[in-house]
Motif scaffolding. Structure first.
Motif, PDB file in Angstrom:
ATOM      1  N   VAL A  36      11.937  -7.154   8.366  1.00 48.31           N
ATOM      2  CA  VAL A  36      10.564  -6.118   8.727  1.00 48.31           C
ATOM      3  C   VAL A  36      10.043  -5.503   7.584  1.00 48.31           C
ATOM      4  O   VAL A  36       9.671  -4.568   7.049  1.00 48.31           O
ATOM      5  N   PHE A  37      11.943  -4.923   6.342  1.00 46.83           N
ATOM      6  CA  PHE A  37      11.186  -4.729   5.005  1.00 46.83           C
ATOM      7  C   PHE A  37      10.464  -5.907   4.467  1.00 46.83           C
ATOM      8  O   PHE A  37       9.367  -4.963   3.993  1.00 46.83           O
ATOM      9  N   GLY A  38      10.686  -6.835   4.149  1.00 49.96           N
ATOM     10  CA  GLY A  38       9.244  -7.622   3.984  1.00 49.96           C
ATOM     11  C   GLY A  38       8.445  -7.542   4.006  1.00 49.96           C
ATOM     12  O   GLY A  38       6.837  -7.249   3.457  1.00 49.96           O
ATOM     13  N   LEU A  39       8.029  -7.486   4.908  1.00 49.27           N
ATOM     14  CA  LEU A  39       7.185  -7.125   5.703  1.00 49.27           C
ATOM     15  C   LEU A  39       6.412  -6.221   5.691  1.00 49.27           C
ATOM     16  O   LEU A  39       5.080  -5.299   5.395  1.00 49.27           O
ATOM     17  N   LYS A  40       6.403  -5.303   5.821  1.00 49.62           N
ATOM     18  CA  LYS A  40       6.336  -3.313   5.561  1.00 49.62           C
ATOM     19  C   LYS A  40       5.868  -3.641   3.816  1.00 49.62           C
ATOM     20  O   LYS A  40       4.890  -3.058   3.313  1.00 49.62           O
ATOM     21  N   GLN A  41       6.206  -3.820   2.793  1.00 48.22           N
ATOM     22  CA  GLN A  41       6.740  -4.241   1.623  1.00 48.22           C
ATOM     23  C   GLN A  41       5.113  -4.998   0.772  1.00 48.22           C
ATOM     24  O   GLN A  41       4.071  -4.430   0.869  1.00 48.22           O
ATOM     25  N   TRP A  43       2.471  -5.634   3.453  1.00 49.15           N
ATOM     26  CA  TRP A  43       1.938  -4.956   4.142  1.00 49.15           C
ATOM     27  C   TRP A  43       1.199  -3.587   3.176  1.00 49.15           C
ATOM     28  O   TRP A  43       0.312  -3.533   3.019  1.00 49.15           O
ATOM     29  N   ALA A  44       2.280  -2.643   2.872  1.00 50.69           N
ATOM     30  CA  ALA A  44       2.037  -2.064   1.369  1.00 50.69           C
ATOM     31  C   ALA A  44       1.255  -2.097   0.617  1.00 50.69           C
ATOM     32  O   ALA A  44       0.615  -1.042  -0.540  1.00 50.69           O
ATOM     33  N   CYS A  45       1.508  -3.524   0.236  1.00 51.10           N
ATOM     34  CA  CYS A  45       0.966  -3.529  -0.906  1.00 51.10           C
ATOM     35  C   CYS A  45      -0.132  -5.062  -1.016  1.00 51.10           C
ATOM     36  O   CYS A  45      -1.140  -5.809  -2.172  1.00 51.10           O
ATOM     37  N   ILE A  46      -1.075  -4.562  -0.066  1.00 46.03           N
ATOM     38  CA  ILE A  46      -2.492  -5.945   0.668  1.00 46.03           C
ATOM     39  C   ILE A  46      -3.449  -5.015  -0.274  1.00 46.03           C
ATOM     40  O   ILE A  46      -3.898  -6.159  -0.599  1.00 46.03           O
ATOM     41  N   PHE A  47      -3.405  -4.536  -0.880  1.00 45.59           N
ATOM     42  CA  PHE A  47      -4.621  -4.295  -1.627  1.00 45.59           C
ATOM     43  C   PHE A  47      -4.442  -4.896  -3.224  1.00 45.59           C
ATOM     44  O   PHE A  47      -5.165  -5.343  -3.805  1.00 45.59           O
ATOM     45  N   ARG A 149       0.374   3.846   0.613  1.00 48.22           N
ATOM     46  CA  ARG A 149       1.092   3.427   1.942  1.00 48.22           C
ATOM     47  C   ARG A 149       2.405   3.390   2.026  1.00 48.22           C
ATOM     48  O   ARG A 149       3.096   3.395   3.433  1.00 48.22           O
ATOM     49  N   VAL A 150       3.545   3.120   1.374  1.00 52.16           N
ATOM     50  CA  VAL A 150       4.967   2.774   1.689  1.00 52.16           C
ATOM     51  C   VAL A 150       5.801   4.347   1.575  1.00 52.16           C
ATOM     52  O   VAL A 150       6.532   4.354   2.829  1.00 52.16           O
ATOM     53  N   PHE A 227       8.559  -4.724 -10.604  1.00 54.37           N
ATOM     54  CA  PHE A 227       7.262  -6.182  -9.779  1.00 54.37           C
ATOM     55  C   PHE A 227       5.488  -5.397 -10.545  1.00 54.37           C
ATOM     56  O   PHE A 227       5.135  -6.871 -10.506  1.00 54.37           O
ATOM     57  N   ILE A 228       5.533  -4.771 -11.241  1.00 52.06           N
ATOM     58  CA  ILE A 228       4.406  -4.649 -11.418  1.00 52.06           C
ATOM     59  C   ILE A 228       4.107  -5.096 -13.129  1.00 52.06           C
ATOM     60  O   ILE A 228       3.438  -6.188 -12.839  1.00 52.06           O
TER      61      ILE A 228
END
Length: 302
Positions: A36-41, A43-47, A149-150, A227-228
């Motif tokens: 779930v942590f990975g999926l949320k991250q 989803w937050a990064c989708i743009f 988002r996060v 990550f950036i």
């Protein structure tokens, strides 16, 4: 839980139907939390992920002799992504205001940095301001999109968050130094020390699925900056822009850029904090559970 968008609420409800069957302890529980942590991250990064994918794909497959310049194609693609995200309620209009602010702040910096030769873009296309193609502002906007988002996907709360006016002064100093260090002393290490003093005691509380977690805020800044930096390497390999040392042959962006991205994170957090006021873990009578009591707690949001 801070309000989810309509699409996120739809996904949240269906995710719970699956996740609530996971045991409240043991290896499967830990794996579920990690998933779930990975999926949320993600989803937050989708743009940012979609924009980076377009940049990467344009490097590999966009024709050199196409009537539309690649930079113009990237700008149009970024606008389309943004419109779709708002139209499908993946982002709220309130969040869009923050993202536009990131876009403006980033574009001003881009105009200055390209003028002094810190980095450069290919000289092509019409959708540009000076030497800066308009898609560049969307790269900063993608950071803003991730931040807002996060903030709600993980229901972020902050213990001992510093006074916002103090963080604003630090952020203004960081932003000014991005410009002034070309003409006078570089205060980045002084500013880094100020960041450690101001944010050093702050602890971020967040929830994944059933479990609440805590992390020093400075550690989260560093992880996001890392990550950036990785995304920056993908973008420069794709020739979205190049540093002077990469013009004659691409190589990894030097690790010292991590400090720049770390300081940029401070600006990002301060901008978001003026829209979403940081709240303590105990706000509204809600306290994130301690690890020993977390197992049977159902959290509202996956």
């Amino acid at each position: 839980m801070r309000s989810l968008t309509a699409v996120e609420q739809f996904l949240d409800e269906r995710a719970h139907r699956f996740l609530e069957r996971a045991p409240a302890g043991g290896l499967r529980w830990k794996l579920a939390e990690f998933l779930v942590f990975g999926l949320k991250q993600a989803w937050a990064c989708i743009f940012g992920a979609l924009l980076l994918a377009v940049i990467f794909g344009a490097r590999l497959w966009y024709p050199d002799d196409a009537p539309l310049a690649r930079n113009d194609f990237l700008t149009i693609a970024a606008v389309v992504i943004q419109i779709v995200m708002v139209a499908t309620k993946l982002e709220t209009l309130r969040e869009l205001r923050v993202i536009v602010l990131f876009h403006l702040v980033g574009t001003v910096m881009e105009l200055f940095k390209t003028d002094v030769g810190s980095w450069s873009y290919e000289a092509e296309g019409f959708l540009r301001v000076g030497a800066v193609p308009l898609f560049s502002g969307f790269m900063y906007a993608s950071v803003g999109s991730y931040m807002v988002r996060v903030y709600r996907l993980f229901d972020l709360r902050f213990a001992r968050y510093p006074r916002r006016w103090i963080t604003a002064i630090v952020a203004l100093g960081i932003y000014a130094n991005f410009f002034s260090h070309h003409y006078m002393f570089d205060f980045r290490w002084v500013l880094l020390a100020a960041v450690v003093v101001v944010f050093g005691r702050c602890v971020m509380h967040f929830r994944v699925f059933r479990r609440g977690f805590r992390m020093p805020l400075l550690v989260s800044f560093l992880l996001v900056a890392l990550f950036i930096w990785i995304a920056e390497n993908i973008a420069t390999w794709s020739h979205a822009w190049l540093y002077p040392s990469q013009v004659n042959g691409w190589h990894l962006v030097t690790p010292d850029k991590l400090l720049s991205w770390f300081l940029l994170m401070i600006i990002s957090v301060v901008l978001v904090a003026w829209v979403y006021k940081p709240v303590p873990p105990e706000a509204d009578g809600v306290r994130l559970p301690a690890p020993a009591a977390e197992g049977a707690t159902r959290q509202a949001g996956s």
